[in-house]
Design a protein around this motif. Structure first.
Motif, PDB file in Angstrom:
ATOM      1  N   TYR A 166       0.848  -1.195   0.000  1.00  0.00           N
ATOM      2  CA  TYR A 166       0.000   0.000   0.000  1.00  0.00           C
ATOM      3  C   TYR A 166       0.877   1.236   0.000  1.00  0.00           C
ATOM      4  N   CYS A 167       0.653   2.101  -0.991  1.00  0.00           N
ATOM      5  CA  CYS A 167       1.355   3.378  -1.083  1.00  0.00           C
ATOM      6  C   CYS A 167       0.459   4.466  -0.504  1.00  0.00           C
ATOM      7  N   ASP A 168       0.993   5.280   0.377  1.00  0.00           N
ATOM      8  CA  ASP A 168       0.189   6.327   1.015  1.00  0.00           C
ATOM      9  C   ASP A 168      -0.403   7.302   0.006  1.00  0.00           C
ATOM     10  N   LYS A 169       0.278   7.505  -1.109  1.00  0.00           N
ATOM     11  CA  LYS A 169      -0.207   8.460  -2.119  1.00  0.00           C
ATOM     12  C   LYS A 169      -1.051   7.804  -3.210  1.00  0.00           C
ATOM     13  N   HIS A 170      -0.729   6.553  -3.557  1.00  0.00           N
ATOM     14  CA  HIS A 170      -1.337   5.969  -4.760  1.00  0.00           C
ATOM     15  C   HIS A 170      -2.097   4.676  -4.509  1.00  0.00           C
ATOM     16  N   GLY A 171      -2.273   4.287  -3.253  1.00  0.00           N
ATOM     17  CA  GLY A 171      -3.124   3.154  -2.940  1.00  0.00           C
ATOM     18  C   GLY A 171      -2.475   1.801  -3.105  1.00  0.00           C
ATOM     19  N   LEU A 172      -3.301   0.810  -3.414  1.00  0.00           N
ATOM     20  CA  LEU A 172      -2.853  -0.574  -3.489  1.00  0.00           C
ATOM     21  C   LEU A 172      -2.015  -0.818  -4.741  1.00  0.00           C
ATOM     22  N   ILE A 173      -0.933  -1.550  -4.573  1.00  0.00           N
ATOM     23  CA  ILE A 173      -0.001  -1.837  -5.666  1.00  0.00           C
ATOM     24  C   ILE A 173       0.315  -3.330  -5.680  1.00  0.00           C
ATOM     25  N   LYS A 174       0.243  -3.925  -6.873  1.00  0.00           N
ATOM     26  CA  LYS A 174       0.605  -5.331  -7.046  1.00  0.00           C
ATOM     27  C   LYS A 174       1.972  -5.422  -7.708  1.00  0.00           C
ATOM     28  N   ASN A 175       2.826  -6.290  -7.195  1.00  0.00           N
ATOM     29  CA  ASN A 175       4.113  -6.601  -7.818  1.00  0.00           C
ATOM     30  C   ASN A 175       4.104  -8.064  -8.234  1.00  0.00           C
ATOM     31  N   ARG A 176       4.502  -8.328  -9.470  1.00  0.00           N
ATOM     32  CA  ARG A 176       4.578  -9.708  -9.964  1.00  0.00           C
ATOM     33  C   ARG A 176       5.923  -9.914 -10.638  1.00  0.00           C
ATOM     34  N   ILE A 177       6.607 -10.995 -10.291  1.00  0.00           N
ATOM     35  CA  ILE A 177       7.875 -11.289 -10.941  1.00  0.00           C
ATOM     36  C   ILE A 177       7.811 -12.654 -11.612  1.00  0.00           C
ATOM     37  N   LYS A 178       8.407 -12.725 -12.803  1.00  0.00           N
ATOM     38  CA  LYS A 178       8.491 -13.970 -13.558  1.00  0.00           C
ATOM     39  C   LYS A 178       9.959 -14.333 -13.702  1.00  0.00           C
ATOM     40  N   ILE A 179      10.274 -15.573 -13.409  1.00  0.00           N
ATOM     41  CA  ILE A 179      11.650 -16.057 -13.478  1.00  0.00           C
ATOM     42  C   ILE A 179      11.921 -16.624 -14.870  1.00  0.00           C
ATOM     43  N   GLN A 180      12.872 -16.036 -15.570  1.00  0.00           N
ATOM     44  CA  GLN A 180      13.316 -16.548 -16.865  1.00  0.00           C
ATOM     45  C   GLN A 180      14.605 -17.327 -16.655  1.00  0.00           C
ATOM     46  N   LYS A 181      14.538 -18.648 -16.853  1.00  0.00           N
ATOM     47  CA  LYS A 181      15.687 -19.507 -16.591  1.00  0.00           C
ATOM     48  C   LYS A 181      16.412 -19.843 -17.883  1.00  0.00           C
ATOM     49  N   TYR A 182      17.744 -19.931 -17.812  1.00  0.00           N
ATOM     50  CA  TYR A 182      18.570 -20.238 -18.971  1.00  0.00           C
ATOM     51  C   TYR A 182      19.252 -21.599 -18.808  1.00  0.00           C
ATOM     52  N   ASP A 183      19.888 -22.060 -19.886  1.00  0.00           N
ATOM     53  CA  ASP A 183      20.445 -23.411 -19.910  1.00  0.00           C
ATOM     54  C   ASP A 183      21.487 -23.661 -18.820  1.00  0.00           C
ATOM     55  N   ASP A 184      22.202 -22.612 -18.419  1.00  0.00           N
ATOM     56  CA  ASP A 184      23.241 -22.783 -17.394  1.00  0.00           C
ATOM     57  C   ASP A 184      22.711 -22.556 -15.982  1.00  0.00           C
ATOM     58  N   ASP A 185      21.372 -22.535 -15.836  1.00  0.00           N
ATOM     59  CA  ASP A 185      20.677 -22.329 -14.556  1.00  0.00           C
ATOM     60  C   ASP A 185      20.702 -20.887 -14.065  1.00  0.00           C
ATOM     61  N   SER A 186      21.331 -19.987 -14.825  1.00  0.00           N
ATOM     62  CA  SER A 186      21.240 -18.571 -14.476  1.00  0.00           C
ATOM     63  C   SER A 186      19.825 -18.093 -14.773  1.00  0.00           C
ATOM     64  N   VAL A 187      19.456 -16.949 -14.191  1.00  0.00           N
ATOM     65  CA  VAL A 187      18.090 -16.439 -14.353  1.00  0.00           C
ATOM     66  C   VAL A 187      18.084 -14.931 -14.568  1.00  0.00           C
ATOM     67  N   CYS A 188      17.018 -14.489 -15.183  1.00  0.00           N
ATOM     68  CA  CYS A 188      16.694 -13.065 -15.285  1.00  0.00           C
ATOM     69  C   CYS A 188      15.285 -12.919 -14.731  1.00  0.00           C
ATOM     70  N   VAL A 189      14.995 -11.787 -14.126  1.00  0.00           N
ATOM     71  CA  VAL A 189      13.678 -11.556 -13.531  1.00  0.00           C
ATOM     72  C   VAL A 189      12.981 -10.417 -14.260  1.00  0.00           C
ATOM     73  N   VAL A 190      11.748 -10.680 -14.677  1.00  0.00           N
ATOM     74  CA  VAL A 190      10.905  -9.633 -15.259  1.00  0.00           C
ATOM     75  C   VAL A 190       9.834  -9.291 -14.230  1.00  0.00           C
ATOM     76  N   LYS A 191       9.817  -8.030 -13.815  1.00  0.00           N
ATOM     77  CA  LYS A 191       8.920  -7.593 -12.736  1.00  0.00           C
ATOM     78  C   LYS A 191       7.894  -6.593 -13.277  1.00  0.00           C
ATOM     79  N   ILE A 192       6.618  -6.867 -13.013  1.00  0.00           N
ATOM     80  CA  ILE A 192       5.531  -5.982 -13.414  1.00  0.00           C
ATOM     81  C   ILE A 192       4.938  -5.344 -12.153  1.00  0.00           C
TER      82      ILE A 192
END
Length: 330
Positions: free
Chosen positions: A263-289
């Protein structure tokens, strides 16, 4: 800047046993494209067949779908020559548009496999006409319709057959013209291909689309390391960027996507979602909305969180039972 509306056809292994399958599961055999100017008018065409050398036997489903025979592909050029000519044809100032995300991924893979320069040595910004069609014309904004459905919905004349690279690029360009002219507000929602993620923190991407913010992290050696990073795990506001007061802690039901709310005092309720992008060497990148939500959105998120917690407990209990049955040994 021009838009390059691109469509690819590709071949694949008939057996799945070739060593190249992991690095390049799909070999491009045709590139078709339409060049659009800033008014979304067609100003150029590109269409070339490519002779496959990695998977020289045409996969039977591919042959039926795109109505191509191997004897036609034998007359095609080498991928290195055709792809280089295509990139030169695109020009210096352009963005690629495709119907869905797959074509950008496969183009990047093929460029890498054959030793050619990538479109970008990191995430590629592109226009996903399939996504934009849903936002512009579909009641279900998240729907992923096929190209022919979009053409029929918009009443576009079907004057050439579908399922060849050039014809599908042609119809995608027709659909995009309608989207841009009738719903120009959705054109700002560009997409990013993360086949190759940002390498350093300085390369990370934050894109503000007004109704939500997208953050693409640098690559991490492991998922565990990514999920301890402050920038990823802090629940922030998409409008002011400040930390929020946590309402729902991070949870996941599948280990690939995580959600939280604050909850943001100025802008109300906020949702955060992250998706894990996995690669062949087990490393990852995160895409956050990051996006604002209403109270009913918070309630739905609480229900999902409760179900995820219930599943977690069941899995833990099952692990305990299995451990006990094995005599308490690993």
């Amino acid at each position: 800047m021009n838009l390059i509306v691109m469509d690819l056809e590709w071949n694949q292994s008939s057996t799945g046993l070739e060593p190249e399958v992991a690095k390049m599961p799909f070999e491009i055999i045709e590139i078709g494209a339409i060049k659009l100017n800033e008014s979304y008018e067609m100003v150029g065409e590109f269409s070339e067949l490519i002779k496959p050398i990695v998977y020289p036997k045409l996969y039977h489903i591919t042959s039926k779908l795109i109505h191509l025979q191997m004897k036609e592909l034998q007359r095609g050029g080498k991928f290195t020559e055709i792809a280089s000519r295509f990139i030169d044809w695109c020009g210096e100032d352009y963005m690629i548009c495709t119907w869905g995300p797959a074509d950008i991924t496969e183009l990047q893979r093929n460029l890498s496999f054959f030793g050619l320069p990538l479109l970008e040595d990191g995430p590629v910004a592109y226009v996903d006409a399939q996504k934009l069609f849903g936002l512009a014309f579909d009641e279900d904004k998240k729907a992923r319709r096929n190209l022919e459905h979009a053409v029929d919905t918009l009443g576009i004349e079907k004057d050439i057959p579908f399922h060849r690279a050039f014809s599908d690029a042609y119809y995608t360009a027709k659909v995009l013209y309608r989207i841009a002219n009738e719903h120009p507000e959705v054109m700002k929602f560009i997409s990013y291909d993360v086949t190759y993620p940002p390498k350093t923190k300085e390369d990370e991407i934050t894109a503000d689309f007004g109704t939500y913010t997208k953050y693409i992290s640098r690559v991490f050696p492991t998922k565990e390391e990514a999920l301890t990073d402050k920038a990823i795990m802090t629940v922030t506001c998409s409008i002011c960027g400040k930390n929020t007061k946590k309402r729902i802690k991070w949870f996941s039901s599948n280990g690939k996507q995580y959600m939280a709310a604050g909850y943001c005092d100025k802008h109300g309720l906020i949702k955060n979602r992250i998706k894990i992008q996995k690669y062949d060497d087990d490393s990852v990148c995160v895409v956050k909305i990051i996006k604002p939500i209403e109270n009913d959105g918070l309630i739905k998120l609480q229900e999902k969180s409760a179900k995820a917690e219930e599943l977690r407990k069941k899995r833990k209990e099952a692990e305990k039972r299995a451990h006990a049955q094995n005599g308490g040994t690993q």
